[in-house]
Scaffold this motif. Sequence first.
Motif, short mmCIF file in Angstrom:
data_model
loop_
_atom_site.label_atom_id
_atom_site.label_comp_id
_atom_site.label_asym_id
_atom_site.label_seq_id
_atom_site.Cartn_x
_atom_site.Cartn_y
_atom_site.Cartn_z
N ALA A 148 0.83 -1.21 0.00
CA ALA A 148 0.00 0.00 0.00
C ALA A 148 0.86 1.25 0.00
O ALA A 148 0.58 2.23 -0.71
N ARG A 149 1.94 1.24 0.80
CA ARG A 149 2.85 2.39 0.84
C ARG A 149 3.56 2.55 -0.50
O ARG A 149 3.76 3.67 -0.98
N ARG A 150 3.94 1.43 -1.10
CA ARG A 150 4.64 1.50 -2.38
C ARG A 150 3.74 2.12 -3.45
O ARG A 150 4.16 2.99 -4.22
N ASP A 151 2.47 1.71 -3.47
CA ASP A 151 1.52 2.24 -4.45
C ASP A 151 1.28 3.74 -4.25
O ASP A 151 1.07 4.47 -5.21
N ALA A 152 1.32 4.17 -2.98
CA ALA A 152 1.04 5.58 -2.67
C ALA A 152 2.28 6.45 -2.73
O ALA A 152 2.18 7.68 -2.57
N GLY A 153 3.45 5.84 -2.96
CA GLY A 153 4.69 6.61 -2.94
C GLY A 153 4.99 7.16 -1.55
O GLY A 153 5.62 8.21 -1.40
N ALA A 154 4.51 6.47 -0.52
CA ALA A 154 4.69 6.91 0.86
C ALA A 154 5.96 6.30 1.43
O ALA A 154 6.48 5.30 0.90
N PRO A 155 6.51 6.85 2.54
CA PRO A 155 7.71 6.27 3.14
C PRO A 155 7.50 4.80 3.46
O PRO A 155 6.40 4.41 3.85
N PRO A 156 8.49 3.95 3.24
CA PRO A 156 9.89 4.27 2.89
C PRO A 156 10.16 4.35 1.39
O PRO A 156 11.32 4.43 0.99
N PHE A 157 9.12 4.35 0.56
CA PHE A 157 9.33 4.34 -0.90
C PHE A 157 9.26 5.74 -1.50
O PHE A 157 9.65 5.95 -2.64
N GLY A 158 8.74 6.66 -0.76
CA GLY A 158 8.72 8.07 -1.16
C GLY A 158 9.04 8.90 0.06
O GLY A 158 9.36 8.38 1.12
#
Length: 725
Positions: free
Chosen positions: A623-633
Amino acid sequence: MNRVRLLIFNAALGPLDYRVPDGMIVRPGSVVIAPLGPRQVLGIVWEPERLPAESVPDAKLRPLLGLVPVPPLKPELMRLIEWTADYYCAPLASVARMVIASGGALRGPSTLTEYRLSGGLPERLTPQRQAAMEALEGEQATIRELAGIAGVSEGVLRGLVNQGVLEPVEVDCDRPYPRANPAFAPPELNPQQAEVAKRLAGAVRARQFQPFLLDGVTGSGKTETYFEAVAAALQAGRQVLVLLPEIALTEAFLKRFEGRFGAPPVLWHSSLKSTERRRAWRAIASGPRDGGAQVVVGARSALFLPYADLGLIVVDEAHEVSFKQDDGVRYNARDVAVMRARFESLPVVLASATPALESLAMAEQGVYERLVLDARFGGAQMPAIATVDLTKEKPPRQHWLAPPLVEALKDRLAKGEQSLLFLNRRGYAPLTLCRHCGHRFKCPNCSAWLVEHRLSARLACHHCGLETATPDTCPECGEGDCLVACGPGVERIADEVAEILPDARIAVVTSDTINSPEKAAEFIAMATSGAIDVIVGTQLVTKGFHFPELTLVGVIDADLGLEGGDLRAAERTYQQVAQVAGRAGRGAKPGEVLIQTRHPQAPVIAALAAGDRDAFYAAETEARRDAGAPPFGRWAAIIVSSEDDAEAREAANRIGATRPMLADVQILGPAPAPMALLRGRYRYRLLLNARRSAKVQEVIRQWLGALSHPQGVRVSVDIDPYSFV
């Protein structure tokens, strides 16, 4: 060096150059006194090439006035100050001020006079004197500090001094602390603990930077394991810093530490008296080889103290949100601890049963070394977890404990076992209204309802601290006996338990009732001795406590943390509920956890019930990866505030109108903050969502640096925000 550049503790001034008088020897890191207009100010000597300043001819330089008698700041600490200021977009002076955290420590060796009860009685025993003497039993401090403890004026205490009831005691401000002994009481570790402890101790002896993620289930003995790394540092004559998220955890930790090492550590937190802060600061700066501090246990601010020879940093309960500072310099102590370890070439241990997703991602990438303790110590089993569907198992009207939880509470009381009920909401009720006219009691300074606290008969705002007596009549319509409490807080749950179990001994545990290490020690002693049957508490009870007879945990409202639009809501809910569940069954008796929820199929609730942490983290990661949220954004917030709503809105709109248009940075807002009024200031927010490759701090500095605002407007930057109110 006859010319130096100073970092002055005034963020508005910037660095200034001064002349060094003949005979004075200073070097980078020295703390000095300098003239500034008619005043004298403190400054830190900085390397000129690292701190640009306006060029001033030698002839115009004013001389330094004096050298403060403390060791110069080490280059590694100066680099940490620079990094923190750069990464969190904070003034360098504001970060450096956290290092010089005790003005009294800068005055050199000295003694002071403290006072204590002599055992005598005054000629006239007034009620005020009687209350003061009772409050000061066992206390020793300055007159001002004793007055604060007793809740009386200094004049009352000086009268007791004159009559010999309080006697003076001359105290050496810098007397040495008791020495910790690494060989005092070594524990018996199981094979898994011993292997992890060996790895940690080896890293301490290697004196190299190495971040560890100590990932151990609740009750697995993480503390005893990393204590062996502490012992290795002590054997090498080096200092240790252990960060704890809550002052209330300190007392339980101190007992375990003293049992292992034979002496208590040095404490650092906001509740210390000024004399204690001074003594601790100077002992930390002098180092263990000179009789100074060996092990420091403290809150996040302890991270910036000037350790003479630091050899290990431990961040316990490293997932905790309270490690993030929400005002001033908005740093995250967990991340800054890793950077301090890097600058000083030493290992850092992040210990948690529910690590932050960012920490797990760093372990996956191989940046952190993950050490796992996947079994409870001594053969204790993890508790059985079940959900109670509140749409099917409804509590009676105006009650909040469902029938299965009530039956479980009765069963534990009959067996002589302890229960814990968790609700992360202080007070009696979150909202009070008038049943006659519908008036709701609201804070005049914040966009928040006043919370009723029946234990203190007050209505309180949990954001600005405002308190007022609960009125007898409605201030809007004047009707009497018409106020209605809406919703539950822990005090209301405690009343419900008392109604169901009239013989039960109940303790309410919140930051209101456990607000000092002494009260925490009293609570722990009562719970450990079996003097408490049911504990009702907030997030304060979710971590650090070990009660062998506690076999039932009830989560009153697991859905509460999922409300309010917090972008980390699912992770935070999982961590809190998993941590509080971990209090059950830590001894020989099996534990049970009942989670009350209206959404048993929600991913986070289902994962908790199944005990499947990996499944939850995998789903949350995607879910974080899809939203570009930490730790991926990356996230950053800009908060604009003013006492004038129109002024704040205009400034926020001006910032929004000049936003940079970048492919790798999305800028949302401005919009009124969820907490649109806080402590009398109107607030607007902008949120930046950027790719990992984006230079967010550089973008923000260039963007905001080109703008000016009216004097009443404050613009603050929050890098990696945790609070979105």
